[in-house]
Motif scaffolding. Structure first.
Motif, PDB file in Angstrom:
ATOM      1  N   ARG A  60     -70.399  70.296 -38.018  1.00 36.49           N
ATOM      2  CA  ARG A  60     -69.340  71.005 -38.556  1.00 36.49           C
ATOM      3  C   ARG A  60     -68.049  70.358 -38.390  1.00 36.49           C
ATOM      4  NH1 ARG A  60     -69.727  77.176 -36.901  1.00 36.49           N
ATOM      5  NH2 ARG A  60     -68.287  77.215 -38.575  1.00 36.49           N
ATOM      6  N   GLY A  61     -67.094  70.911 -38.822  1.00 33.82           N
ATOM      7  CA  GLY A  61     -65.467  70.487 -38.522  1.00 33.82           C
ATOM      8  C   GLY A  61     -64.810  69.710 -39.891  1.00 33.82           C
ATOM      9  N   ASN A  62     -63.457  69.943 -39.983  1.00 33.40           N
ATOM     10  CA  ASN A  62     -62.612  69.002 -40.837  1.00 33.40           C
ATOM     11  C   ASN A  62     -62.480  67.915 -40.016  1.00 33.40           C
ATOM     12  OD1 ASN A  62     -62.884  70.975 -42.954  1.00 33.40           O
ATOM     13  ND2 ASN A  62     -61.156  72.081 -41.825  1.00 33.40           N
ATOM     14  N   VAL A  63     -62.875  66.626 -40.536  1.00 28.17           N
ATOM     15  CA  VAL A  63     -62.788  65.521 -39.818  1.00 28.17           C
ATOM     16  C   VAL A  63     -61.954  64.482 -40.659  1.00 28.17           C
ATOM     17  CG1 VAL A  63     -63.707  63.533 -38.610  1.00 28.17           C
ATOM     18  CG2 VAL A  63     -64.967  65.787 -38.669  1.00 28.17           C
ATOM     19  N   GLN A  64     -61.103  63.904 -40.144  1.00 29.80           N
ATOM     20  CA  GLN A  64     -59.860  62.849 -40.809  1.00 29.80           C
ATOM     21  C   GLN A  64     -60.308  61.598 -40.006  1.00 29.80           C
ATOM     22  OE1 GLN A  64     -55.936  64.105 -40.595  1.00 29.80           O
ATOM     23  NE2 GLN A  64     -56.114  65.720 -41.893  1.00 29.80           N
ATOM     24  N   VAL A  65     -60.734  60.527 -40.919  1.00 31.26           N
ATOM     25  CA  VAL A  65     -61.102  59.223 -40.372  1.00 31.26           C
ATOM     26  C   VAL A  65     -60.236  58.221 -41.004  1.00 31.26           C
ATOM     27  CG1 VAL A  65     -62.874  57.639 -40.115  1.00 31.26           C
ATOM     28  CG2 VAL A  65     -63.343  59.887 -40.245  1.00 31.26           C
ATOM     29  N   ALA A  66     -59.386  57.406 -40.146  1.00 30.67           N
ATOM     30  CA  ALA A  66     -58.523  56.455 -40.593  1.00 30.67           C
ATOM     31  C   ALA A  66     -59.091  55.160 -40.121  1.00 30.67           C
ATOM     32  CB  ALA A  66     -57.175  56.698 -40.285  1.00 30.67           C
ATOM     33  N   LEU A  67     -58.996  54.223 -40.894  1.00 33.61           N
ATOM     34  CA  LEU A  67     -59.252  52.784 -40.383  1.00 33.61           C
ATOM     35  C   LEU A  67     -58.098  51.723 -41.025  1.00 33.61           C
ATOM     36  CD1 LEU A  67     -61.156  50.347 -39.391  1.00 33.61           C
ATOM     37  CD2 LEU A  67     -61.911  50.070 -41.832  1.00 33.61           C
ATOM     38  N   SER A  68     -57.412  51.025 -40.197  1.00 34.52           N
ATOM     39  CA  SER A  68     -56.435  50.081 -40.131  1.00 34.52           C
ATOM     40  C   SER A  68     -57.190  48.628 -39.747  1.00 34.52           C
ATOM     41  CB  SER A  68     -55.246  50.349 -39.553  1.00 34.52           C
ATOM     42  OG  SER A  68     -55.341  50.427 -38.204  1.00 34.52           O
ATOM     43  N   ILE A  69     -56.728  47.555 -40.740  1.00 35.20           N
ATOM     44  CA  ILE A  69     -57.391  46.075 -40.334  1.00 35.20           C
ATOM     45  C   ILE A  69     -55.928  45.501 -40.808  1.00 35.20           C
ATOM     46  CG2 ILE A  69     -58.709  44.327 -41.073  1.00 35.20           C
ATOM     47  CD1 ILE A  69     -60.709  46.364 -42.059  1.00 35.20           C
ATOM     48  N   THR A  70     -55.670  44.433 -39.709  1.00 34.20           N
ATOM     49  CA  THR A  70     -54.706  43.813 -39.591  1.00 34.20           C
ATOM     50  C   THR A  70     -55.174  42.099 -39.394  1.00 34.20           C
ATOM     51  OG1 THR A  70     -54.037  43.993 -37.432  1.00 34.20           O
ATOM     52  CG2 THR A  70     -52.918  45.173 -39.098  1.00 34.20           C
TER      53      THR A  70
END
Length: 295
Positions: A60-70
């Motif tokens: 459960r839970g509201n999960v924000q997932v962010a990926l950055s690639i440089t």
């Protein structure tokens, strides 16, 4: 697995050759598992694996997932549009008699729009597969850290819930042991009530009044509610001891705690019982508030 909180934050970094990446995971309370992804352009093919890995670890839970690639270094390649180049050469050949004989220079060709362009060099499919595997591996690292944080917070919540359950059990015992619930106290109270009614209206049938009073006393008995409260206390303790996602079931028990306490307060005919019932309601509200943070 011990019960977990639904809130937490985690980050992990990784690199491979000229690629650098960072995962950031943020989780807050939610009724179910709601995952929101922010992936860089060209990484959409990772979405299925990312969602699968989160669903395996989180309930459960509201999960924000962010990926950055440089890119740590640039590797430009000159790409020639062969069809456009040939079209220009064909036109030059057809118009040779009209135009001057000055040859086309490389600088001139590169200056023509659409003939050639510089773009970032791409890895072959095997190299990209290796890179993506390492990126997903670092997602697992971030998930480990998120679960660890949620677990630590969950331990604190469970400790608070345990104290609140103990208090609910204590107040239930206080109500059960109250002198107003002893047979002698009940009989005395009924006798006084029936006596006052007979004195006020001598024509009333005293036997009928006693029968009605006994029926009312039976309906006002609190033992059934007390037994259910004790059963709910045992069930709540068992859920916390078992571990795993248990927030929804504890929330249901909180509703049942509240239902039985409301009934006790409505049936109560003693100041001490009513006071204990009101305190029970306060503790139950606090209990339910804490549960909202538990997975």
């Amino acid at each position: 697995m011990k019960p977990q909180s639904m809130t937490g934050f985690a980050r992990s970094d990784g690199y491979w050759q000229r690629y650098r990446w960072t995962w950031e995971l943020r989780a807050v309370n939610g009724k179910g598992l709601d995952v929101r992804l922010r992936l860089p352009q060209g990484s959409d093919h990772l979405e299925t694996d990312v969602r699968k890995r989160l669903a395996e670890r989180l309930a459960r839970g509201n999960v924000q997932v962010a990926l950055s690639i440089t890119l740590a270094e640039s590797r430009l390649e000159l790409v020639v549009n062969e069809a456009a180049l040939q079209a220009v050469l064909d036109l030059k050949a057809r118009l040779g008699d009209v135009l001057d004989d000055k040859p086309l220079s490389l600088e001139g060709l590169l200056g023509l729009r659409g003939i050639a362009d510089f773009r970032e060099g791409e890895e072959d499919s095997a190299a990209l597969e290796t890179r993506d595997g390492m990126i997903l591996g670092d997602l697992d690292v971030a998930l480990d850290r998120l679960c660890a944080m949620r677990g630590e917070e969950g331990e604190k919540i469970v400790a608070v819930l345990g104290r609140q359950i103990d208090r609910i059990a204590e107040l239930t015992g206080t109500i059960e042991a109250d002198p107003s619930r002893t047979p002698a106290a009940i009989a005395e109270r009924l006798s006084e009530q029936v006596g006052r009614l007979v004195d006020a209206a001598p024509s009333l049938d005293s036997d009928r009044l006693y029968a009605e009073a006994v029926l009312l006393a039976t309906k006002a008995d609190l033992q059934e509610e007390i037994d259910r409260l004790n059963a709910h206390v045992a069930a709540a303790r068992a859920l916390l001891e078992k571990g795993g996602p248990c927030g929804r079931r504890l929330d249901f028990l909180a509703q049942e705690f509240n239902r039985e306490t409301n009934t006790i307060c409505s049936k109560s005919n003693a100041v001490a019982v009513t006071a204990a019932g009101l305190e029970l309601k306060t503790v139950i509200d606090q209990f339910r508030e804490q549960i909202q943070n538990l997975e």
